[in-house]
Design an enzyme around this catalytic site. Structure first.
Site, PDB file in Angstrom:
ATOM      1  N   GLU A 163      85.701  21.308  31.074  1.00 45.98           N
ATOM      2  CA  GLU A 163      86.905  20.917  31.802  1.00 45.98           C
ATOM      3  C   GLU A 163      86.572  19.699  32.645  1.00 45.98           C
ATOM      4  OE1 GLU A 163      88.654  24.003  34.181  1.00 45.98           O
ATOM      5  OE2 GLU A 163      88.063  25.571  32.767  1.00 45.98           O
ATOM      6  N   GLU A 190      83.275  30.704  34.038  1.00 45.59           N
ATOM      7  CA  GLU A 190      82.588  30.447  35.306  1.00 45.59           C
ATOM      8  C   GLU A 190      82.167  31.757  35.986  1.00 45.59           C
ATOM      9  OE1 GLU A 190      85.037  27.872  37.641  1.00 45.59           O
ATOM     10  OE2 GLU A 190      84.748  26.180  36.298  1.00 45.59           O
TER      11      GLU A 190
END
Length: 485
Positions: free
Chosen positions: A266, A120
């Site tokens: 995720e 990220e």
């Protein structure tokens, strides 16, 4: 919050067709724990439960060794703090590939499928730190893989948070990449398209509920009806996960990369296809495999309890990994070796009872007391039980050192399990590795989310269990002052 988590995971996979579960279901395996489980035991858990894909946040020798020869598909990550050196020096990428990929390949080696460069890296909270480092690092890693002769089989991508795309109208069809990232995302997408790699996105519908009071609960799950659905030019969305993925689909279309496959890197609970990509089931990696008692609680107290298994590899509740509606307990870890059967509890006969609030708060500040917060498994059970929970967690995480169960006489060691109802008093597993691996990714801040772009809560190590010690200290002092008053 453990009770809440059981509720959340009760929804997982019940809408996943069996063929999709068999082909595309994986798990995130994090190791931000004071007493990590033996990797060999964890790998057997994966095999015993038919889990064929695993995502790692960094390369770790004992884990990769345990995965060797299993044919489990592996996505291995590179932490953000390595992006600068990887982007600036190709030799660093060559060395990383040699040490962490080719060293584990061969007939009985690791079945690598992806290298996830960064984690990220474009979060708004990072203020652009990694914006110009990620793609060059990806290119160098791919070049090194190609040079090693494995680039066609091992793809390179980067897991991105849902905040890289937005929709000004909250409708998925109006999805676009963030204006400040437009050029960067175009470069990333061009790289993925050219090398037949997938766009990896992390999505958490749960955080929509947690961060937005009044958010319709059914819309965060998959039991929604038309009463809480979103109408997007005749297309109805009954789940925020579907809406989130299709916002990305729309953003990819605007950027002229409509055909890039999507992997959900995720997610708390996966679903089947979405309206804009019907019958196209993405690979999905559940978050997560095991509880991790050293994760940062900055995003919320629940962060340490996302595992479908507890820290010692034991299943928490019945669930279905087959897609056939067969909810049952998963196969837990076998041959787990625990420390001695003894616990540290509150000594109500001690003379210095006035010191109890401060001692408990100190213990909680140096261990994991998240089971004590309102709504969690050990909350609301009175002073004696809550003090015992705090003292025992400190004692166990300190490897049952005798001096760790003292607190100036307010604690004592017992050999009868003090667990009561939902409140479990754990005994730690014996492990050689009792400290966090230094290669884990850097800490994150909590972020806000909207109905069509959610946040992630990937692993966040720290030098101590908590990032905000004063806040936690005051929180537990406050609880005990209320009890004493």
């Amino acid at each position: 919050m453990l009770r809440a988590q059981v509720f959340l995971w009760a929804y997982i996979l019940i809408f996943f067709p069996a063929s999709v579960v068999a082909q595309g279901l994986g798990v995130n395996w994090g190791v931000i724990a004071s007493h990590p489980l033996d990797p060999k035991i964890v790998v057997n858990i994966l095999k015993d439960n038919g889990i064929k894909k695993v995502k790692l946040f960094h390369a770790q020798h004992d884990i990769l060794t345990a995965l060797s020869g299993t044919n489990i598909e592996v996505m291995v990550g590179i932490p953000n703090h390595s992006l600068e050196s990887l982007s600036e020096k190709y030799s660093v990428a060559q060395a990383w590939v040699k040490a962490n990929i080719t060293a584990y390949m061969g007939k009985k080696g690791v079945n690598f499928k992806y290298v996830a460069v960064g984690n990220e890296p474009f979060l708004a909270a990072y203020n652009g730190t990694y914006n110009n480092l990620t793609l060059p690092a990806m290119k160098n890693i791919l070049k090194a893989l190609n040079e090693a002769g494995v680039g066609k089989h091992i793809k390179v991508s980067t897991p991105l948070n849902g905040d890289v795309y937005i929709t000004p109208t909250y409708k998925p069809s109006d999805g676009i990449f963030r204006h400040d990232l437009a050029d960067i995302m175009n470069g990333i997408c061009e790289f993925l398209h050219k090398n037949d790699a997938a766009f990896i996105v992390n999505i958490y519908p749960f955080l929509n509920l947690y961060q937005n009071p009044g958010f319709p609960e059914p819309y965060a799950f998959f039991d929604n009806d038309d009463s809480n659905s979103m109408d997007d030019h005749g297309v109805k969305y009954r789940s925020v996960l579907d809406a989130n993925i299709d916002t990305l689909v729309a953003a990819l279309k605007v950027a002229n990369f409509s055909n890039i496959p999507i992997i959900v890197g995720e997610v708390g609970w996966p679903t089947d296809g979405t309206p804009l990509r019907p019958k196209q089931y993405p690979d999905v990696y559940m978050f997560s495999l095991l509880d991790e008692d050293l994760k940062s609680i900055d995003p919320g107290m629940f962060e340490r309890h996302w595992g479908i298994f507890s820290f010692d590899g034991q299943p928490k509740f019945p669930m279905d990994l087959s897609g056939k509606g067969q909810n049952k307990l998963l196969v837990g870890g076998k041959n787990v070796t625990y420390m001695e059967k003894k616990w540290c509890v509150y000594n109500k006969d001690a003379s210095n009872q006035k010191d109890l609030p401060v001692k408990v708060a100190w213990a909680c500040n140096n261990t994991d007391c998240t089971t004590l917060v309102p709504g969690a498994s050990c909350s609301g059970m009175g002073i004696d039980m809550n003090a015992s929970v705090a003292f025992n967690m400190y004692y166990q995480m300190a490897n049952q050192t005798k001096g760790a169960c003292d607190f100036e006489g307010l604690a004592k060691i017992v050999k009868q399990d003090p667990s009561n109802g939902t409140c479990r008093f754990p005994i730690m597993v014996k492990t050689i590795q009792t400290t966090l691996n230094s290669n884990a990714s850097a800490p994150k801040s909590s972020r806000s989310s909207t109905s069509s772009s959610s946040t992630s809560h990937s692993p966040s190590p720290s030098s101590s269990p908590f990032h905000s010690p004063l806040l936690i200290f005051q929180f537990f002092v406050g609880i005990f002052i209320i009890w004493f008053v």
